[in-house]
Design an enzyme around this catalytic site. Structure first.
Site, PDB file in Angstrom:
ATOM      1  N   CYS A  25      34.609  40.130  28.966  1.00 48.85           N
ATOM      2  CA  CYS A  25      35.213  39.600  27.745  1.00 48.85           C
ATOM      3  C   CYS A  25      36.305  40.568  27.320  1.00 48.85           C
ATOM      4  O   CYS A  25      36.870  41.263  28.157  1.00 48.85           O
ATOM      5  CB  CYS A  25      34.152  39.404  26.660  1.00 48.85           C
ATOM      6  N   ALA A  26      36.593  40.653  26.052  1.00 45.39           N
ATOM      7  CA  ALA A  26      37.713  41.469  25.592  1.00 45.39           C
ATOM      8  C   ALA A  26      37.454  42.963  25.715  1.00 45.39           C
ATOM      9  O   ALA A  26      38.394  43.749  25.811  1.00 45.39           O
ATOM     10  CB  ALA A  26      38.037  41.131  24.141  1.00 45.39           C
TER      11      ALA A  26
END
Length: 642
Positions: A25-26
Site C-alpha cells: 500500500c502507500a
C-alpha cells in the site's frame, strides 16, 4: 535507500520459501506467510530501513515508507518470482479457508459506531467524576464539600446536569453514529434516538392503547442495543423508499415513512426484545464479575492488552455504559472494565519506561519517554507497537503486572462510576471511597511492570533483544571505544503546513492503525473529514500520487516531506470512490486540488475515512507540532515544523 538490498533483507528475514503472496500500500509491504513463527524478527528490528512490523488480518506487514515501498516491492517480486496481486486479492488469500466470525463482526460494528462518540462520553464521565468529588462524604472530611461549603451547591448541580446529558441521551449519539455506519441519514438517526428518550414517555400513562393492544411507553435513556436495532431498520427502510418512491415525493415521504414505521416497530416489538437482550447481557457480565471476583479480574487484566492489539477494546464503551446504568439503578457494582483498562495501560507504560533505562539508542529513548507518558494517560498504541512488541518481553512482563494489579483491584472491590481517562488520571472516575485502593493497585502495577521488565532486560537472554537494535552510538568490540555513527542532516527550513481538508482534528496516536498511531511513519495529525476534496498543504512537488487515489506524497519547497493518507486500509478499495487530480512530479501551489474521495463509499466498504497528515522526514526537524485542535478548514494552520 538501496532497494534491492532492502528487498533481499526482508526476504531473508521472512524466508523465501515461507512467502505465499505479497502486495503493498502507500507505506508498507503486506505479506501472507505460511508460518509467522519462522520470521527472523530480530533481523527486521535491527534493519534501519524497516520502520516497524506487525501482524493483522492474516497479513504480516513490514513498514518501509511512502515512495520507497513501491521500489522495494518491485525488487521483492523480482527476487521471489511471486505474482503481483492487489491488496484486495491479498486479503482473500490471507482469509482463505477462514469462516466468518459473526461475534467478531458485531464487535467490529460496535467499535465503528462507538469510536466517534467516545469524546462526548469521556467529557460526561469526567464531569460526573468531578461532581462525585464535590458530593461524596468521607473524602475530605465527615461531610461532602457541598455540605461544607453550601455556596458551591449551584456549581455542583450545574455540573451534574452537564455530566448526565451525554448518558441520558446516549441513544441520540448512538443514533447519529449508527446511521452514518449503516448508510442512513444521520439526522433521521438522531430523530429516532430523540423519540426513544423523549420526556413525554410514561409521563401521562404507562402504555398506549392501540386497537386494544397495550404498547409500553418505555424510555430508552442510557440504552445502546435497542437504538442500534432501531437505526438498522431505519437504514433499510430509507434505502427501500429511496428506490421505490418517485423523485417528486421521495424527499417528503421517505423520511416520514422511515421514521414512522421504525418508531412503531421500536415501541411494539424491537425495543422490548432488544431491551431484554441488553439487560440480559448486563446481568451475565455482573454475575461473572460477582462470581469470579479477583480471579476473573486477574484473567481479564492479563489479556486486556492483547485485546487492544486487535482494536476490539473500542467496543467496550457499549458494555460499560450498561454497567454504569445498572450502578445508577442500584443493581450493579459499577464499571470494572475501566479499572482493568487502567491497570493494563499503566503496566504497558511502566514497561516502556524500563526500556528507556535499558536501551542506549537515543531515538528509542525519545520514543519510550513520550509513548510511556501517553500510556500512563490512557493511550497505549505508541507504547505497544513502537516499543513493547518490538522487544516482546516488556509486553509480556506488563501482562503479568496488569493481572496482579487487576486482581488486587478485584479483591478490594474497586469500580468506576463514570467513564474517563484509563490511566493515572483514572482515579477521577472511581467511586470516591475506593480511590485509595485504586491508587494502590496502580502503584503495584507500575512497580511490578517496571521491575519485571528492567531486571529481565538485564539478563543475558533479554539483552539479545536490546543489543540487537541499531544504536546511534555503537561500541567497537576490539577497542571498546565509542564509534559515532554520523547522521547526515538534510537542509530543511522551518515552515507551517496548512490543512488539506475540512473536518475535525484527531490525535495521530489515537487512530485505529498501528503504523500511524505508533508514529513509525513520522509525527503529524489526523483529520476526520467533513469535505470530499484533498488540497495541497504546501507549495512544492507531488512526489507520489498513488493510482488508487487514496494517498499522496509531497515535498515542500522548504524541504518538508508530507504524506496525506485518506482513510485507513482504503488501498483495498482499489480506487473505487477516489479520483486523482494530481500526478507525480507535478508542481503544486498551496490550495491546489490533489484529488477527491467519497466518504459514503468508504463507509459502505466498512472502512474509516480518518485522514492522516504525516511529516515523514520528522527526523530532520527538532519539532513537529500540531497547531489545530477541533474543527478545521482547508488552508488553516495545521502543523509547524522547525
Amino acid at each position: 535507500m538501496d532497494y534491492p538490498k532492502v528487498a533481499k533483507e526482508v526476504i531473508a528475514a521472512v524466508g523465501k520459501d515461507n512467502l505465499v503472496a505479497a502486495a503493498h500500500c502507500a507505506t508498507r509491504l503486506r505479506l501472507v506467510l505460511k508460518d509467522d513463527s519462522k520470521v527472523n524478527q530480530v533481523a527486521l528490528d535491527a534493519d534501519d530501513d524497516v520502520k516497524g512490523t506487525f501482524k493483522t488480518d492474516g497479513q504480516y506487514q513490514v513498514i518501509i515508507g511512502p515512495g520507497d515501498v513501491n521500489f522495494v516491492y518491485a525488487e521483492l517480486i523480482k527476487e521471489t518470482g511471486l505474482k503481483e496481486v492487489s491488496t484486495d486479492d491479498l486479503k482473500k488469500i490471507a482469509t482463505e479457508g477462514q469462516k466468518t466470525n459473526l461475534l467478531m463482526a458485531f464487535i467490529k460494528l460496535l467499535s465503528d459506531i462507538f469510536v466517534p462518540i467516545i469524546p462526548a462520553l469521556v467529557a460526561g464521565g469526567l464531569l460526573m467524576a468531578l461532581n462525585n468529588f464535590l458530593t461524596s462524604a468521607g473524602l475530605f472530611g465527615a461531610k461532602s464539600l457541598v455540605e461544607q461549603y453550601p455556596a458551591i451547591e449551584g456549581i455542583s448541580n450545574m455540573i451534574q446536569v452537564m455530566s448526565a446529558a451525554p448518558f441520558i441521551y446516549l441513544p441520540v449519539l448512538v443514533g447519529i453514529s449508527a446511521a452514518k455506519r449503516f448508510g442512513a441519514n444521520q439526522f433521521l438517526g438522531a430523530a429516532i434516538g430523540m423519540i426513544m428518550t423523549t420526556r413525554d414517555l410514561g409521563a401521562s400513562a404507562e402504555y398506549w392503547n392501540i386497537f386494544g393492544l397495550h404498547v409500553s411507553q418505555t424510555n430508552y435513556a442510557y440504552q445502546v442495543i435497542p437504538v442500534l436495532a432501531a437505526v438498522y431498520i431505519l437504514a433499510h427502510l430509507e434505502k427501500f423508499f429511496h428506490k421505490k418512491l418517485p423523485s417528486a415525493v421521495d424527499f417528503t415521504f421517505t423520511p416520514l415513512l422511515s421514521v414512522m414505521i421504525t418508531g412503531f416497530l421500536t415501541f411494539t416489538v424491537v425495543g422490548p426484545v432488544m431491551l431484554l437482550i441488553s439487560n440480559g447481557i448486563t446481568d451475565v457480565i455482573v454475575w461473572l464479575y460477582n462470581t469470579t471476583g479477583f480471579i476473573g479480574m486477574a484473567i481479564f487484566g492479563g489479556t486486556y492488552s492483547l485485546i487492544v492489539m486487535t482494536g476490539l477494546h473500542q467496543s467496550f464503551p457499549a458494555i460499560e455504559t450498561q454497567l454504569l446504568s445498572a450502578w445508577r439503578e442500584g443493581t450493579g457494582n459499577g464499571d470494572f472494565i475501566f479499572v482493568v483498562a487502567s491497570m493494563a495501560n499503566v503496566a504497558q507504560g511502566a514497561a516502556t519506561f524500563a526500556i528507556y533505562f535499558l536501551t542506549k539508542n537515543k531515538k528509542m529513548k525519545g520514543l519510550t519517554s513520550s509513548s510511556g507518558v501517553s500510556a500512563l494517560l490512557g493511550i497505549t498504541e505508541p507504547a505497544l507497537f513502537g516499543v513493547n512488541l518490538k522487544y516482546r518481553f516488556p509486553f509480556f512482563c506488563a501482562l503479568v503486572a496488569s493481572a496482579v494489579g487487576a486482581a488486587f483491584a478485584g479483591l478490594t472491590k474497586v469500580a468506576a462510576v463514570s467513564l474517563g481517562s484509563a490511566g493515572f488520571l483514572g482515579f477521577l472516575s472511581i467511586n470516591a471511597k475506593s480511590i485509595p485502593m485504586y491508587v494502590v493497585a496502580e502503584l503495584i502495577t507500575f512497580v511490578l511492570a517496571f521491575a519485571f521488565t528492567y531486571f529481565y532486560g538485564k539478563t543475558k537472554a533479554a539483552n539479545v533483544f536490546v543489543a540487537e537494535v541499531a544504536d546511534l552510538v555503537a561500541t567497537d568490540a576490539a577497542t571498546e571505544q565509542p564509534v559515532v555513527v554520523s547522521v547526515e542532516k538534510k537542509l530543511v527550513k522551518a515552515e507551517t503546513i496548512v490543512s488539506p481538508l475540512d473536518g475535525e482534528t484527531v490525535a495521530l496516536t489515537s487512530v485505529n492503525d498501528p503504523v500511524f498511531s505508533s508514529e513509525a511513519m513520522g509525527k503529524g495529525i489526523a483529520i476526520k473529514p467533513s469535505g470530499n476534496t484533498v488540497y495541497a498543504p504546501v507549495d512544492g512537488t507531488v512526489q507520489i500520487a498513488f493510482e488508487t487515489g487514496h494517498a499522496y506524497g509531497l515535498k515542500s519547497d522548504d524541504g518538508a516531506e508530507i504524506l496525506i493518507h485518506v482513510g485507513i486500509d482504503t488501498v483495498s478499495m482499489d480506487g473505487e470512490g477516489f479520483e486523482q487530480k494530481a500526478k507525480a512530479e507535478q508542481k503544486v501551489k498551496k490550495g491546489d486540488v490533489l484529488g477527491t474521495f467519497d466518504s459514503a463509499k468508504i463507509k459502505a466498504a466498512g472502512l474509516d475515512d480518518t485522514t492522516m497528515v504525516i511529516v515523514t522526514n520528522t527526523a530532520d526537524y527538532e519539532e513537529v507540532t500540531p497547531l489545530a485542535n477541533g474543527k478545521i478548514a482547508v488552508g488553516d494552520n495545521l502543523l509547524s515544523v522547525k
